[in-house]
Write a protein that holds these residues in place. Structure first.
Motif, PDB file in Angstrom:
ATOM      1  N   ASP A  53      -9.089  -0.983   2.988  1.00 18.01           N
ATOM      2  CA  ASP A  53      -9.205  -1.560   4.168  1.00 18.01           C
ATOM      3  C   ASP A  53      -7.675  -1.416   4.935  1.00 18.01           C
ATOM      4  O   ASP A  53      -6.740  -1.027   4.139  1.00 18.01           O
ATOM      5  CB  ASP A  53      -9.645  -2.764   4.392  1.00 18.01           C
ATOM      6  CG  ASP A  53      -8.831  -3.936   3.829  1.00 18.01           C
ATOM      7  OD1 ASP A  53      -7.974  -3.371   3.190  1.00 18.01           O
ATOM      8  OD2 ASP A  53      -9.056  -5.038   3.588  1.00 18.01           O
ATOM      9  N   GLN A  54      -7.479  -1.746   6.273  1.00 16.15           N
ATOM     10  CA  GLN A  54      -6.359  -1.447   6.873  1.00 16.15           C
ATOM     11  C   GLN A  54      -5.129  -2.374   6.199  1.00 16.15           C
ATOM     12  O   GLN A  54      -4.136  -1.860   6.187  1.00 16.15           O
ATOM     13  CB  GLN A  54      -6.709  -1.903   8.285  1.00 16.15           C
ATOM     14  CG  GLN A  54      -5.357  -1.210   9.133  1.00 16.15           C
ATOM     15  CD  GLN A  54      -5.637  -1.316  10.551  1.00 16.15           C
ATOM     16  OE1 GLN A  54      -6.683  -2.227  11.112  1.00 16.15           O
ATOM     17  NE2 GLN A  54      -4.645  -0.834  11.578  1.00 16.15           N
ATOM     18  N   ALA A  55      -5.651  -3.554   6.019  1.00 18.03           N
ATOM     19  CA  ALA A  55      -4.341  -4.403   5.491  1.00 18.03           C
ATOM     20  C   ALA A  55      -4.151  -4.016   4.064  1.00 18.03           C
ATOM     21  O   ALA A  55      -2.586  -4.040   3.826  1.00 18.03           O
ATOM     22  CB  ALA A  55      -5.193  -5.666   5.298  1.00 18.03           C
ATOM     23  N   SER A  56      -4.803  -3.470   3.296  1.00 18.93           N
ATOM     24  CA  SER A  56      -4.172  -2.841   2.010  1.00 18.93           C
ATOM     25  C   SER A  56      -3.675  -1.389   2.193  1.00 18.93           C
ATOM     26  O   SER A  56      -2.806  -1.269   1.384  1.00 18.93           O
ATOM     27  CB  SER A  56      -5.360  -2.821   0.983  1.00 18.93           C
ATOM     28  OG  SER A  56      -6.510  -2.164   1.062  1.00 18.93           O
ATOM     29  N   THR A  57      -4.313  -1.057   3.046  1.00 20.76           N
ATOM     30  CA  THR A  57      -3.584   0.158   3.410  1.00 20.76           C
ATOM     31  C   THR A  57      -2.031   0.251   3.893  1.00 20.76           C
ATOM     32  O   THR A  57      -1.091   0.744   3.255  1.00 20.76           O
ATOM     33  CB  THR A  57      -4.196   1.284   4.452  1.00 20.76           C
ATOM     34  OG1 THR A  57      -5.630   1.417   4.088  1.00 20.76           O
ATOM     35  CG2 THR A  57      -3.438   2.616   4.769  1.00 20.76           C
ATOM     36  N   ILE A  58      -1.849  -1.000   4.582  1.00 23.72           N
ATOM     37  CA  ILE A  58      -0.459  -1.063   5.032  1.00 23.72           C
ATOM     38  C   ILE A  58       0.146  -1.406   3.919  1.00 23.72           C
ATOM     39  O   ILE A  58       1.232  -1.255   3.939  1.00 23.72           O
ATOM     40  CB  ILE A  58      -0.529  -2.307   6.035  1.00 23.72           C
ATOM     41  CG1 ILE A  58      -1.124  -1.837   7.419  1.00 23.72           C
ATOM     42  CG2 ILE A  58       0.801  -2.693   6.315  1.00 23.72           C
ATOM     43  CD1 ILE A  58      -1.576  -2.906   8.547  1.00 23.72           C
TER      44      ILE A  58
END
Ligand SMILES: Nc1ncnc2c1ncn2[C@@H]1O[C@H](COP(=O)(O)OP(=O)(O)OP(=O)(O)O)[C@@H](O)[C@H]1O
Ligand SMILES: [Mg+2]
Lengths: 312, 339, 322
Positions: free
Chosen positions: C209-214
């Motif tokens: 998801d976006q948070a872990s991609t970041i």
């Protein structure tokens, strides 16, 4: 003093006397020949005196204006133009044809040394203007004589009038006033076949014109400064048949005074306006001859295929 | 990082709105970012709140001229302890005038130098010099202002004193001020050097962004290189030059330390009608005034006066920074600008 | 022509050519001359500042000064060294960076990766720009306003009677972080912006998801940008004087407050290299210009080192996204 500086001569042309008259102006001058200090020699001492040389070489330019001698241009490793020799004569139109990417633009840009602006470009061979090696000439002075129209229209971010007047205003040591400029600008716009469309909004920004209008504006811009050699890179690529006809008319009209090189993908156009035709392929000048010869009796197989429309 | 090497499988995961963790991260970061705005608003409001008594007591005359501002500040500092007897009378014009004068002169000078040196850097510097000059500009930007101030007070000020100030000058103004080299001129000279790098960085960026085919078009018409750059490139980046000057103004207005060291720290309004002498006169802009009065901040009316200076500075700096930012944003849309 | 074939690289020629008459007007020549003059002027200023300070530094700086504490004295020779200011600079830099780095990275992530609602994002961008332009002296007195409040007493130097001075390393560090913040945000944003979209898409395609991609993909890739921004921010903190003068007070020695080690120093007052230079210059009280020169030279060396370091990381960290 019998010697005129180049800019005085030029002012003369700017004030309306066609360039060809210059022979008469300088005709009585003694033929002072300045040694050329062969190609790789240090050019500095010559450069200073080349202004004189212009007049001295006067008899040479009645016919042949530019001479390209085994020109080669590389971009890094890529050879864009290979060993091309060609002449540009006044009173004639030279058309360059050939498939996309074969080096036509590069050849054209070498004629006024604009290719030197590309950091990766390496040029070899010689290009002569009126018997004078262009590498020994001042770039700006060369470009004053050898005008160019670009493949992509590149009007400046200013008004239509200012675009056309730009060259006249900025290239001399003194700036002509708007009154002096007006007739020249109007004439240039007429010759470029755009006057009717812009006559009542000369103060509009040039960037708001359509692509084809911009192209014609750029033609007007390069006509206004009255170059002695005019390089046209696909001047009609974005134009309708009517505008194209006007441009071709102008070309034919001008060729009695100046030398013209035109790059075109339109073979009919080449046939219509050109006297000499050069066919390029992958950087080589494959065929070079009169328009009848190239279109009717081409010597190389490739030329034959191309003018028949078999490839390209 | 190894995950970067995987190829995309072609199924873009578009939104993760439903995922609560993700949502919470976004909210948290958003709140953090918004706190910057809160902080700025808070700073302006609190400073105004604290400064209000000074403005209220003086009205618009606060900004006007009249009397000796240093004497007024001394009176305020020596106010009686009883809040009812606080002295607030202030005519801050000499300080405001000095701020405007020194900032405007140095921004003008710096704009001139920055435009020419940016042209030089981008179009005319020979290779090795070009390689040298860009780090030099970055370095000039990084030199602390107190170092500039130190050199100013120990080298430039004595030099001005011995080179430009004659005995006649000294005696002609001896009844109001003493000339010792600490001057408008010293402040302007150093401030110019300090704001130059910011301006050059912005102007160089936008010069580089000018499309090559414009310059080619001019050159092909037989216009020389200098003229082509000046009439096409520089013309095209005029808004970027304005943006650079505006941002530099914000920086100039807020400089305190260096100016406190070299401008003489006297609340005197240099008089342009004094001719050349004008540049030799001392003065003190707003920012250094706060620094000078820093010890007295705990004296209530004096502190409130200082916060009034601070408020004027914040508002004008925030205004200039915002304008500069807004100009640059609009430049970006037409693709000729820094960033 | 025999020589026609000789290879002549374009760039080797041209510069030696004498300019033709009539091509360059007087105005053009004057303009070009000014351009050269300003370019050389910049180099001259940089070199004269550096060389002058280097000469003074070599003259006045010695090991003794570096390892001894500032003292009050009437003669310059009695005024001790710059140990305390150096520690002060170090403490303040660490403190300011420790606050600015995480906040700045967070704001940059929000601006580049989320940025919704976009109007708010634009305002935040403008706000960051305003922070760059905000006068440090105004930030400093605003800091004083906050830290003078009695609820800030744990973070501030206090008098016996309970009066809160609002001056301490904590206070100065907090305001310093605001000065460094825009630089951290700028560096991080630039790095994040230079990461192409497909990298993010590849990560989403793997089911992240976006948070872990970041966290796992973008932040590691933006490391050098973050480092550059943070270092630039540090340089700002190290060079800042007004905040120190206002929020750290005028004592040149570290004046710890309280009993807990480290914390007592942070709660106390002191000086930094910049405030030391200021106080010892003719503008301050110290009147020890020799010591000021020595400290200024150390300051300049730090700035040069940081500059070189930034060059190094931004050179090394330049990613080529294939
Ligand atoms: N600036 C450059 N850098 C690198 N290579 C270039 C550059 N300009 C041109 N080339 C290469 O040189 C070759 C010739 O390009 P040129 O533009 O002269 O072709 P052209 O004949 O004008 O083509 P077209 O008809 O499409 O305009 C091309 O293969 C091109 O890739
Ligand atoms: Mg082409």
């Amino acid at each position: 003093m019998g010697i005129e500086s180049a800019d005085e001569v030029h002012d003369r042309t700017e004030s309306g006397i066609p360039p060809i008259k210059r022979i008469v102006v300088n005709g009585e001058m003694p033929p002072v020949r300045v040694s050329q200090g062969e190609a790789n020699g240090a050019p500095t001492h010559i450069a200073e005196s080349f202004v004189i040389d212009q007049g001295a070489m006067a008899p040479a330019w009645t016919e042949e204006r530019m001479k390209v001698e085994s020109l080669g241009v590389r971009f890094d490793r890529k050879e864009a133009v290979k060993d091309v020799s060609i002449e540009v004569n006044s009173g004639e139109v030279l058309a360059l044809i050939g498939p996309s990417g074969c080096g036509k633009t590069t050849l054209l840009r070498s004629l006024n040394k604009l290719v030197d602006l590309t950091p990766t470009a390496v040029r070899s061979g010689r290009i002569m203007l009126d018997g004078q090696d262009t590498d020994l000439m001042d770039d700006t002075l060369l470009r004053k004589k050898v005008g160019m129209l670009f493949q992509q229209p590149n009007p400046f971010p200013m008004s239509i009038f200012d675009n056309v007047a730009y060259g006249l205003r900025e290239r001399g040591t003194k700036r002509p006033g708007k009154k002096e400029l007006e007739p020249i600008v109007v004439d240039a716009l007429e010759r470029a076949g755009i006057w009717a469309e812009v006559s009542d909004n000369l103060s509009h920004p040039a960037l708001s014109l359509s692509g084809g209008q911009q192209q014609r504006l750029c033609i007007a811009r390069s006509l206004a400064v009255r170059p002695e050699v005019l390089l046209l890179d696909e001047p009609c690529s974005a134009l309708d048949p009517i505008s194209t006809a006007i441009i071709e008319e102008t070309i034919v009209e001008l060729k009695s005074e100046i030398a013209i090189v035109i790059v075109t993908h339109n073979l009919q156009q080449a046939e219509r306006v050109a006297d000499q035709v050069g066919f390029m392929y992958l950087g080589d000048l494959v065929e070079y001859g009169s328009v009848e010869q190239v279109f009717n009796a081409p010597m190389a197989e490739r030329t034959k295929d191309y003018v028949r429309g078999d490839f390209g | 990082m190894s995950s970067l090497t995987y190829e995309a499988t072609g199924i873009p995961v578009e939104s993760e709105e439903a995922d609560p963790v993700n949502r919470r991260v976004e909210l948290l970061l958003g709140a953090l970012a918004s706190s910057v705005l809160l902080f700025i608003a808070g700073m302006i409001l609190f400073t105004l709140f604290k400064a209000w008594p000074s403005f209220a007591a003086n009205g618009l005359a606060w900004f006007g001229a009249g009397g000796n501002v240093d004497a007024q500040l001394t009176d305020i500092f020596n106010s009686p302890a009883d809040p009812a007897d606080y002295i607030y009378k202030l005519r801050a014009w000499p300080l405001i005038w000095s701020t405007i004068l020194i900032s405007a002169l140095s921004v003008l000078l710096a704009t001139f130098i920055a435009v020419f040196s940016s042209i030089f850097i981008v179009h005319f510097a020979p290779g090795p010099l070009q390689k040298l000059i860009e780090p030099v500009v970055k370095y000039l930007a990084a030199v602390p202002s107190v170092v500039y101030g130190l050199i100013g007070i120990l080298v430039l000020v004595p030099w001005i004193n011995s080179t430009f100030i004659t005995e006649e000058m000294r005696s002609s103004v001896a009844y109001v001020i003493q000339l010792d080299g600490s001057s408008v001129m010293a402040g302007v000279m150093i401030l110019t050097v300090m704001i130059l790098p910011i301006m050059i960085a912005l102007i160089v960026d936008s010069l580089r962004a000018v499309p090559l085919n414009w310059r080619e078009g001019a050159l092909a018409l037989g216009v020389n290189k200098w003229r082509a750059v000046r009439t096409v490139s520089v013309r095209a980046i005029r808004p970027a030059i304005v943006a650079a000057a505006v941002l530099a103004t914000a920086r100039a207005l807020g400089e305190a330390i260096m100016l406190a060291m070299v401008t003489g720290s006297i609340g005197f309004a240099p008089n342009p009608f004094d001719g050349f002498l004008f540049f030799m006169e001392p003065s003190r802009p707003l920012a250094p005034s706060i620094l000078d009065g820093e010890e007295g901040l705990s004296v209530v009316p004096f502190g409130e006066t200082m916060y009034a200076f601070g408020f004027i500075l914040i508002v004008s700096c925030v205004f200039f920074s915002f304008s500069g930012w807004a100009i640059r944003q609009s430049l970006g849309r037409y693709s000729i600008g820094a960033r | 022509m025999v020589s026609g074939k000789s290879r002549r690289p374009i760039k080797a020629r041209g510069s030696r050519k004498v300019r033709a008459r009539g091509v360059w007007s007087i105005g053009d020549r004057v303009g070009l001359t000014i351009a050269w003059a300003t370019g050389i002027f910049l180099c001259l200023v940089a070199f004269s500042v550096t060389i002058y300070l280097a000469l003074k530094g070599v003259q006045y700086l010695n090991l003794d000064i570096l390892i001894s504490r500032p003292e009050a004295g009437t003669e310059q020779s009695e005024t001790g060294g710059i140990l305390d200011p150096m520690i002060g600079t170090l403490l303040l830099t660490i403190l300011g960076t420790a606050i600015a780095a995480p906040i700045g990275v967070g704001i940059a992530i929000w601006l580049t990766e989320y940025g919704r609602p976009s109007l708010l994002a634009r305002f935040v961008e403008a706000g960051i720009e305003m922070l760059v332009g905000a006068p440090s002296i105004a930030l400093a007195i605003f800091g004083l306003l906050i830290f003078q409040n009695s609820f800030m007493a744990p973070f501030s130097f206090t008098a016996e009677g309970g009066a809160v001075f609002g001056r301490s390393f904590f206070a100065a560090g907090a305001i310093m972080s605001l000065i460094a913040l825009p630089f951290v945000v700028g560096g991080t944003r630039e790095a994040l912006n230079s990461i192409p979209k497909h990298v993010r898409e590849a990560s989403y395609a793997l089911g992240k998801d976006q948070a872990s991609t970041i966290r796992r993909v973008l932040l590691p890739s933006a490391r050098s940008g973050i480092a550059t921004g943070t270092t630039l921010g540090m340089a700002q903190i190290i060079g800042e004087t007004a905040v120190v003068v206002v929020l750290l007070g005028a004592s040149l020695q570290l004046a710890p407050e309280g009993a807990i080690p480290v914390l007592d120093v942070l709660k106390g007052t002191g000086s930094t290299l910049t405030s030391y230079v200021y106080q010892n210059s003719p503008a301050g009280e110290g009147k020890a210009p020799e010591k000021a020169y020595a400290a200024a030279f150390v300051l300049l060396l730090i700035v040069i080192a940081l500059n070189l370091f930034v060059n190094q990381i931004s050179k090394r960290g330049r990613h080529t996204w294939g």
